[in-house]
Design a protein around this motif. Structure first.
Motif, mmCIF file in Angstrom:
data_model
loop_
_atom_site.group_PDB
_atom_site.id
_atom_site.type_symbol
_atom_site.label_atom_id
_atom_site.label_comp_id
_atom_site.label_asym_id
_atom_site.label_seq_id
_atom_site.Cartn_x
_atom_site.Cartn_y
_atom_site.Cartn_z
ATOM 1 N N ARG A 16 81.217 20.508 6.478
ATOM 2 C CA ARG A 16 80.325 21.212 7.388
ATOM 3 C C ARG A 16 79.828 22.499 6.741
ATOM 4 O O ARG A 16 80.520 23.111 5.947
ATOM 5 C CB ARG A 16 81.042 21.531 8.684
ATOM 6 N N LEU A 18 77.444 26.100 7.771
ATOM 7 C CA LEU A 18 76.729 26.896 8.752
ATOM 8 C C LEU A 18 75.496 27.486 8.093
ATOM 9 O O LEU A 18 75.597 28.180 7.079
ATOM 10 C CB LEU A 18 77.615 28.018 9.299
ATOM 11 N N ASP A 48 74.870 24.206 12.611
ATOM 12 C CA ASP A 48 76.119 23.699 12.051
ATOM 13 C C ASP A 48 75.810 22.317 11.483
ATOM 14 O O ASP A 48 75.606 21.366 12.223
ATOM 15 C CB ASP A 48 77.185 23.633 13.139
#
Length: 51
Positions: A16, A18, A48
């Protein structure tokens, strides 16, 4: 699968990411910023992203 993502995040290997950017000009912005350093807009978007 959730457990695997948790382990990766703890080890710093998360899939992941951001992304924080200004909605006005599209510049990348620090996650803690309250305004864009380029155009001074306060319209900041956070995404995200899962790779």
């Amino acid at each position: 699968m959730i457990m695997l993502e948790t382990v990766k995040r703890v080890l710093g290997q998360s899939d992941r990411e951001l992304v924080v950017e200004c909605r006005q000009c599209g510049s990348n912005v620090d996650p803690d910023a309250e305004s864009c350093p380029v155009c001074e807009s306060t319209e900041i978007a956070q995404y995200d992203i899962t790779r």
